[in-house]
Design an enzyme around this catalytic site. Structure first.
Site, mmCIF file in Angstrom:
data_model
loop_
_atom_site.group_PDB
_atom_site.id
_atom_site.type_symbol
_atom_site.label_atom_id
_atom_site.label_comp_id
_atom_site.label_asym_id
_atom_site.label_seq_id
_atom_site.Cartn_x
_atom_site.Cartn_y
_atom_site.Cartn_z
ATOM 1 N N GLY A 72 -8.555 3.258 -5.582
ATOM 2 C CA GLY A 72 -8.553 3.282 -4.117
ATOM 3 C C GLY A 72 -7.219 3.815 -3.605
ATOM 4 C CB THR A 73 -3.744 3.227 -4.769
ATOM 5 O OG1 THR A 73 -3.817 1.816 -4.617
ATOM 6 C CG2 THR A 73 -2.345 3.717 -4.449
ATOM 7 C CG ASN A 152 -6.401 -5.794 2.368
ATOM 8 O OD1 ASN A 152 -6.340 -5.081 3.372
ATOM 9 N ND2 ASN A 152 -5.330 -6.165 1.712
ATOM 10 C CD GLN A 180 -11.107 -5.646 0.170
ATOM 11 O OE1 GLN A 180 -12.133 -6.281 -0.071
ATOM 12 N NE2 GLN A 180 -10.070 -5.634 -0.649
ATOM 13 C CB SER A 200 -11.139 0.583 -4.910
ATOM 14 O OG SER A 200 -10.706 -0.012 -6.108
ATOM 15 N N GLY A 201 -13.726 1.055 -7.183
ATOM 16 C CA GLY A 201 -14.788 0.432 -7.981
ATOM 17 C C GLY A 201 -14.609 -1.054 -8.248
ATOM 18 C CG HIS A 202 -10.621 -3.057 -8.810
ATOM 19 N ND1 HIS A 202 -9.958 -4.214 -8.492
ATOM 20 C CD2 HIS A 202 -9.912 -2.057 -8.237
ATOM 21 C CE1 HIS A 202 -8.889 -3.922 -7.761
ATOM 22 N NE2 HIS A 202 -8.839 -2.621 -7.600
ATOM 23 C CB THR A 238 -10.570 14.909 -19.071
ATOM 24 O OG1 THR A 238 -9.874 16.039 -19.566
ATOM 25 C CG2 THR A 238 -11.910 14.759 -19.760
ATOM 26 C CB CYS A 325 -0.296 -5.094 -3.467
ATOM 27 S SG CYS A 325 -1.985 -4.622 -3.305
HETATM 28 C C1 LIG Z 1 -8.094 -2.173 1.691
HETATM 29 C C2 LIG Z 1 -7.604 -1.737 0.349
HETATM 30 N N1 LIG Z 1 -7.245 -0.455 0.171
HETATM 31 C C3 LIG Z 1 -6.818 0.001 -1.010
HETATM 32 C C4 LIG Z 1 -6.705 -0.832 -2.101
HETATM 33 C C5 LIG Z 1 -6.215 -0.277 -3.392
HETATM 34 O O1 LIG Z 1 -7.247 -0.103 -4.323
HETATM 35 P P1 LIG Z 1 -6.905 0.056 -5.870
HETATM 36 O O2 LIG Z 1 -6.558 -1.303 -6.385
HETATM 37 O O3 LIG Z 1 -8.156 0.604 -6.487
HETATM 38 O O4 LIG Z 1 -5.782 1.017 -5.982
HETATM 39 C C6 LIG Z 1 -7.051 -2.193 -1.966
HETATM 40 C C7 LIG Z 1 -6.874 -3.134 -3.083
HETATM 41 O O5 LIG Z 1 -6.372 -4.236 -2.928
HETATM 42 C C8 LIG Z 1 -7.520 -2.645 -0.706
HETATM 43 O O6 LIG Z 1 -7.872 -3.921 -0.518
#
Ligand SMILES: Cc1ncc(COP(=O)(O)O)c(C=O)c1O
Length: 384
Positions: A72-73, A152, A180, A200-202, A238, A325
């Protein structure tokens, strides 16, 4: 076995068994490089393109507008930095909001070092972006607006459709961090009026380290990396075939079962909220009514969120304070602060985030433990 209640699903989620099964073939058998021309490679290519189509059907876009990234980042960074840098001849001003994830906020701050300017739209006490304020920040040189879909920390749903309309009328690119929102809200990019959207997949039961970026045809962000032609050079490297298959499968499951997830988690969230509100005094709700169905954020006045977190951990309950984070630092949450709460209240915020695996019994156990933990900490603290 020791009790384990996982209520930190906005930080990350357990990978779904169906998702694990879907990707195994591409770890064990069809492990070819999708750029290779022989059959093993082409099997992998088919899996990537099939996954792209599946994601596109949920996003209501063309498959060519779906890009697989590392997180996601990364999707946020490509969208924000890539578009700002590409179109800086049109203008150098960016607007974002006070409650964005650091992946967006820090990207914008970084761009300021390259000569861009930016403004931050404020939020109300409910944690929802003040659209009139955002509108007032627009200048002729504004090229990009980035506002998240759901926060989030609080779960607050942002007026994306409305902001998208405003941006469209003024020909300003509009990006939303929808990390989210996945599996909880519609991701129909046409309905949402967005030019770019990050996932973001996780956060929806796929593995960590796989992201998705939607970008409308015709927008060409300058890539962060330079390399081969993978993902139309928007994200060269890749392709991570097993994770691409997994993220498409996870997204499909999330929307296949969304009604069931919404009904169950809404009921459990309300049960948790009622249980805490009824049993514990002097709390402040940080989650507005208009929020995603899995998130509940509460400040327990007079107590640091961290004390609650560690005490609940002793009972096997996982919750968080601030975003994952920022935990580890004792800085008050910028999101709760932006809502006008004072420093102490922001420090006392605890986020409970549910998933499809959360049970009623886990919620009742949590209510019971939160009650005893808060009572115990308040007894030994200067709290009156
Ligand atoms: C709103 C939001 N954006 C971005 C991210 C970042 O995603 P990733 O952990 O896949 O880098 C998060 C993860 O906490 C998130 O909650």
């Amino acid at each position: 076995m020791e009790k384990s209640v996982y209520l930190d699903n906005n930080a990350t989620t357990k990978v779904d068994k169906e998702v694990v099964e879907s990707m195994m073939k591409y770890l064990k058998d069809d492990y070819g490089n999708p750029s290779s021309l022989y059959t093993l490679g082409q099997n992998a290519r088919s899996a990537v393109e099939d996954s792209r189509k599946r994601v596109a059907s949920i996003l209501n876009c063309e498959p060519r507008d779906v890009f697989f990234t590392g997180s996601g980042t990364e999707s946020d960074n490509i969208a924000v930095k890539g578009v700002a840098r590409r179109y800086k001849n049109k203008g150098n001003h960016i607007i974002t909001s006070a409650i964005e994830h650091h992946a967006v906020l820090k990207s914008v701050e970084h761009l300021a070092k390259e000569g861009f300017t930016y403004d931050i739209a404020k939020v109300g006490e409910d944690g929802i972006v003040d659209v009139d304020h955002l509108k007032s920040l627009i200048k002729p040189e504004t090229i990009l607006i980035s506002v998240m879909y759901a926060n989030n920390e609080t779960g607050a749903i942002q007026p994306i459709e409305e902001i998208g309309k405003i941006a469209k009328e003024r020909e300003i690119y509009f990006h939303t961090d929808a990390v989210q929102g996945a599996g909880k809200l519609t991701l129909d990019v046409k309905k949402l009026n967005v030019d770019m959207l990050s996932l973001s997949g996780h956060k929806f039961h796929a593995p960590k380290g796989i992201g998705i970026l939607y970008k409308r045809t015709g927008i060409n962000p300058i890539p962060l990396f330079h390399g081969g032609h993978h993902e139309l050079s928007v994200r060269p490297s890749t392709e991570n075939v097993p994770y691409i298959v997994a993220v498409a499968k996870a997204l499909e499951i999330a929307y296949r079962d969304i009604d069931e997830h919404r009904a169950k988690q809404t009921m459990l969230k309300e049960r948790l909220k009622a249980g805490i509100t009824k049993n514990i005094g002097n709390i402040l709700l940080n989650t507005p009514d208009n929020s995603v169905f899995n998130t509940l954020n509460i400040s327990f006045v007079g107590i640091e969120g961290e004390s609650i977190l560690f005490s609940l951990d002793e009972f096997g309950i996982a919750v968080s304070t601030g975003s994952a984070c920022t935990s580890g630092s004792l800085e008050a949450s910028h999101v709760i602060m932006a809502m006008g709460r004072d420093h102490t209240t922001s420090h006392g915020s605890v986020r409970f985030s549910l998933s499809k695996y959360t049970t009623e019994e886990e919620i009742d156990y949590t209510i019971d433990k939160v009650k005893s933990v808060v009572e115990k900490i308040r007894k030994i603290s200067p709290y009156k």
